[in-house]
Motif scaffolding. Structure first.
Motif, PDB file in Angstrom:
ATOM      1  N   ALA A 246     -41.258  20.631  59.524  1.00  0.00           N
ATOM      2  CA  ALA A 246     -39.780  20.767  59.716  1.00  0.00           C
ATOM      3  C   ALA A 246     -39.219  21.050  60.938  1.00  0.00           C
ATOM      4  CB  ALA A 246     -39.129  21.710  58.681  1.00  0.00           C
ATOM      5  N   ARG A 247     -38.374  20.556  61.571  1.00  0.00           N
ATOM      6  CA  ARG A 247     -37.932  20.775  63.036  1.00  0.00           C
ATOM      7  C   ARG A 247     -36.765  21.972  62.735  1.00  0.00           C
ATOM      8  NH1 ARG A 247     -36.707  16.132  66.868  1.00  0.00           N
ATOM      9  NH2 ARG A 247     -39.020  15.750  67.692  1.00  0.00           N
ATOM     10  N   LYS A 248     -36.820  22.768  63.804  1.00  0.00           N
ATOM     11  CA  LYS A 248     -35.860  23.905  63.685  1.00  0.00           C
ATOM     12  C   LYS A 248     -34.729  23.513  64.606  1.00  0.00           C
ATOM     13  CE  LYS A 248     -35.459  28.986  64.833  1.00  0.00           C
ATOM     14  NZ  LYS A 248     -35.926  29.990  65.268  1.00  0.00           N
ATOM     15  N   LYS A 249     -33.514  23.430  63.737  1.00  0.00           N
ATOM     16  CA  LYS A 249     -32.274  22.963  64.617  1.00  0.00           C
ATOM     17  C   LYS A 249     -31.980  24.031  65.786  1.00  0.00           C
ATOM     18  CE  LYS A 249     -27.498  21.720  63.629  1.00  0.00           C
ATOM     19  NZ  LYS A 249     -26.424  21.815  62.764  1.00  0.00           N
ATOM     20  N   LYS A 250     -31.727  23.204  66.813  1.00  0.00           N
ATOM     21  CA  LYS A 250     -31.294  23.891  68.090  1.00  0.00           C
ATOM     22  C   LYS A 250     -29.983  24.342  67.911  1.00  0.00           C
ATOM     23  CE  LYS A 250     -31.572  23.978  73.145  1.00  0.00           C
ATOM     24  NZ  LYS A 250     -32.028  23.252  74.298  1.00  0.00           N
ATOM     25  N   VAL A 251     -29.458  25.621  68.251  1.00  0.00           N
ATOM     26  CA  VAL A 251     -28.121  26.057  68.256  1.00  0.00           C
ATOM     27  C   VAL A 251     -27.914  26.495  69.596  1.00  0.00           C
ATOM     28  CG1 VAL A 251     -26.642  27.792  67.215  1.00  0.00           C
ATOM     29  CG2 VAL A 251     -28.540  26.797  65.799  1.00  0.00           C
ATOM     30  N   ASN A 252     -26.551  25.793  69.983  1.00  0.00           N
ATOM     31  CA  ASN A 252     -26.250  25.776  71.278  1.00  0.00           C
ATOM     32  C   ASN A 252     -25.423  27.284  71.386  1.00  0.00           C
ATOM     33  OD1 ASN A 252     -25.053  25.829  73.665  1.00  0.00           O
ATOM     34  ND2 ASN A 252     -23.981  23.837  73.622  1.00  0.00           N
ATOM     35  N   ASP A 253     -25.876  28.219  72.096  1.00  0.00           N
ATOM     36  CA  ASP A 253     -25.285  29.598  72.350  1.00  0.00           C
ATOM     37  C   ASP A 253     -24.465  29.535  73.751  1.00  0.00           C
ATOM     38  OD1 ASP A 253     -27.176  29.594  74.319  1.00  0.00           O
ATOM     39  OD2 ASP A 253     -28.288  31.391  73.413  1.00  0.00           O
ATOM     40  N   TYR A 254     -24.329  28.366  74.066  1.00  0.00           N
ATOM     41  CA  TYR A 254     -23.543  28.285  75.660  1.00  0.00           C
ATOM     42  C   TYR A 254     -23.921  29.380  76.559  1.00  0.00           C
ATOM     43  CZ  TYR A 254     -20.615  25.686  72.274  1.00  0.00           C
ATOM     44  OH  TYR A 254     -20.106  24.791  71.382  1.00  0.00           O
ATOM     45  N   GLY A 255     -25.282  29.278  76.730  1.00  0.00           N
ATOM     46  CA  GLY A 255     -25.928  30.245  77.571  1.00  0.00           C
ATOM     47  C   GLY A 255     -25.825  31.842  77.582  1.00  0.00           C
ATOM     48  N   THR A 256     -25.325  32.269  76.270  1.00  0.00           N
ATOM     49  CA  THR A 256     -24.748  33.842  76.344  1.00  0.00           C
ATOM     50  C   THR A 256     -26.147  34.293  75.771  1.00  0.00           C
ATOM     51  OG1 THR A 256     -24.289  33.287  73.957  1.00  0.00           O
ATOM     52  CG2 THR A 256     -22.482  33.281  75.898  1.00  0.00           C
ATOM     53  N   GLY A 257     -26.720  33.737  75.100  1.00  0.00           N
ATOM     54  CA  GLY A 257     -28.047  34.342  74.360  1.00  0.00           C
ATOM     55  C   GLY A 257     -27.654  35.197  73.008  1.00  0.00           C
ATOM     56  N   ILE A 258     -26.386  35.033  72.803  1.00  0.00           N
ATOM     57  CA  ILE A 258     -25.930  35.616  71.543  1.00  0.00           C
ATOM     58  C   ILE A 258     -25.826  34.619  70.320  1.00  0.00           C
ATOM     59  CG2 ILE A 258     -23.915  36.899  70.262  1.00  0.00           C
ATOM     60  CD1 ILE A 258     -23.106  37.186  73.272  1.00  0.00           C
ATOM     61  N   PRO A 259     -26.553  34.990  69.357  1.00  0.00           N
ATOM     62  CA  PRO A 259     -26.515  33.951  68.068  1.00  0.00           C
ATOM     63  C   PRO A 259     -24.934  33.585  67.616  1.00  0.00           C
ATOM     64  CG  PRO A 259     -28.206  35.800  67.739  1.00  0.00           C
ATOM     65  CD  PRO A 259     -27.146  36.155  68.939  1.00  0.00           C
ATOM     66  N   TYR A 260     -25.204  32.348  67.411  1.00  0.00           N
ATOM     67  CA  TYR A 260     -23.686  31.853  66.846  1.00  0.00           C
ATOM     68  C   TYR A 260     -23.095  32.622  65.778  1.00  0.00           C
ATOM     69  CZ  TYR A 260     -20.160  28.748  65.044  1.00  0.00           C
ATOM     70  OH  TYR A 260     -19.035  28.142  64.702  1.00  0.00           O
ATOM     71  N   HIS A 261     -23.912  33.063  64.724  1.00  0.00           N
ATOM     72  CA  HIS A 261     -23.357  33.769  63.798  1.00  0.00           C
ATOM     73  C   HIS A 261     -22.571  35.363  63.970  1.00  0.00           C
ATOM     74  CE1 HIS A 261     -27.481  35.646  63.899  1.00  0.00           C
ATOM     75  NE2 HIS A 261     -26.667  36.592  63.363  1.00  0.00           N
ATOM     76  N   GLU A 262     -23.196  35.944  65.291  1.00  0.00           N
ATOM     77  CA  GLU A 262     -22.828  36.833  65.535  1.00  0.00           C
ATOM     78  C   GLU A 262     -21.381  36.751  66.359  1.00  0.00           C
ATOM     79  OE1 GLU A 262     -25.522  39.502  67.862  1.00  0.00           O
ATOM     80  OE2 GLU A 262     -27.052  39.191  66.261  1.00  0.00           O
ATOM     81  N   VAL A 263     -21.415  35.693  67.204  1.00  0.00           N
ATOM     82  CA  VAL A 263     -20.066  35.449  67.868  1.00  0.00           C
ATOM     83  C   VAL A 263     -18.912  35.029  66.915  1.00  0.00           C
ATOM     84  CG1 VAL A 263     -19.206  33.685  69.257  1.00  0.00           C
ATOM     85  CG2 VAL A 263     -21.367  34.321  69.918  1.00  0.00           C
ATOM     86  N   GLU A 264     -19.594  34.317  65.842  1.00  0.00           N
ATOM     87  CA  GLU A 264     -18.480  34.168  64.792  1.00  0.00           C
ATOM     88  C   GLU A 264     -17.786  35.290  63.925  1.00  0.00           C
ATOM     89  OE1 GLU A 264     -19.266  31.980  60.855  1.00  0.00           O
ATOM     90  OE2 GLU A 264     -18.444  30.342  62.141  1.00  0.00           O
ATOM     91  N   ALA A 265     -18.819  36.450  63.924  1.00  0.00           N
ATOM     92  CA  ALA A 265     -18.194  37.471  62.920  1.00  0.00           C
ATOM     93  C   ALA A 265     -17.364  38.187  64.153  1.00  0.00           C
ATOM     94  CB  ALA A 265     -19.719  38.231  63.053  1.00  0.00           C
ATOM     95  N   LEU A 266     -17.737  38.280  65.432  1.00  0.00           N
ATOM     96  CA  LEU A 266     -16.874  38.960  66.373  1.00  0.00           C
ATOM     97  C   LEU A 266     -15.486  38.098  66.604  1.00  0.00           C
ATOM     98  CD1 LEU A 266     -16.578  41.304  68.536  1.00  0.00           C
ATOM     99  CD2 LEU A 266     -17.453  39.694  70.244  1.00  0.00           C
ATOM    100  N   ALA A 267     -15.487  36.910  66.362  1.00  0.00           N
ATOM    101  CA  ALA A 267     -14.253  36.354  66.521  1.00  0.00           C
ATOM    102  C   ALA A 267     -13.426  36.421  65.367  1.00  0.00           C
ATOM    103  CB  ALA A 267     -14.596  34.669  66.446  1.00  0.00           C
ATOM    104  N   ARG A 268     -14.057  36.643  63.848  1.00  0.00           N
ATOM    105  CA  ARG A 268     -13.382  36.995  62.840  1.00  0.00           C
ATOM    106  C   ARG A 268     -12.549  38.400  62.823  1.00  0.00           C
ATOM    107  NH1 ARG A 268     -14.550  33.525  58.429  1.00  0.00           N
ATOM    108  NH2 ARG A 268     -16.359  32.090  58.907  1.00  0.00           N
TER     109      ARG A 268
END
Length: 58
Positions: free
Chosen positions: A2-24
């Protein structure tokens, strides 16, 4: 394998789920500010300043 899906963090190094939680958390506060009298006034001032900058560039 299985390949691990590459998630774009836009160069921040912050996981997407954390950015999403902060945005909420932040989005409702930002919306409330811009709906307030103070937010409306500051936005109008910002808009006027943008227009002045645009005239200066022309």
């Amino acid at each position: 394998m299985a390949r691990k899906k590459k998630v774009n963090d836009y160069g921040t190094g912050i996981p997407y789920h954390e950015v999403e939680a902060l945005a909420r958390v932040l989005l409702p506060e930002i919306q409330a500010f811009f709906e307030s009298e103070e937010g409306q006034r500051e936005f109008a001032e910002w808009k006027a300043q943008q227009e002045q900058n645009k005239v200066k560039q022309d």
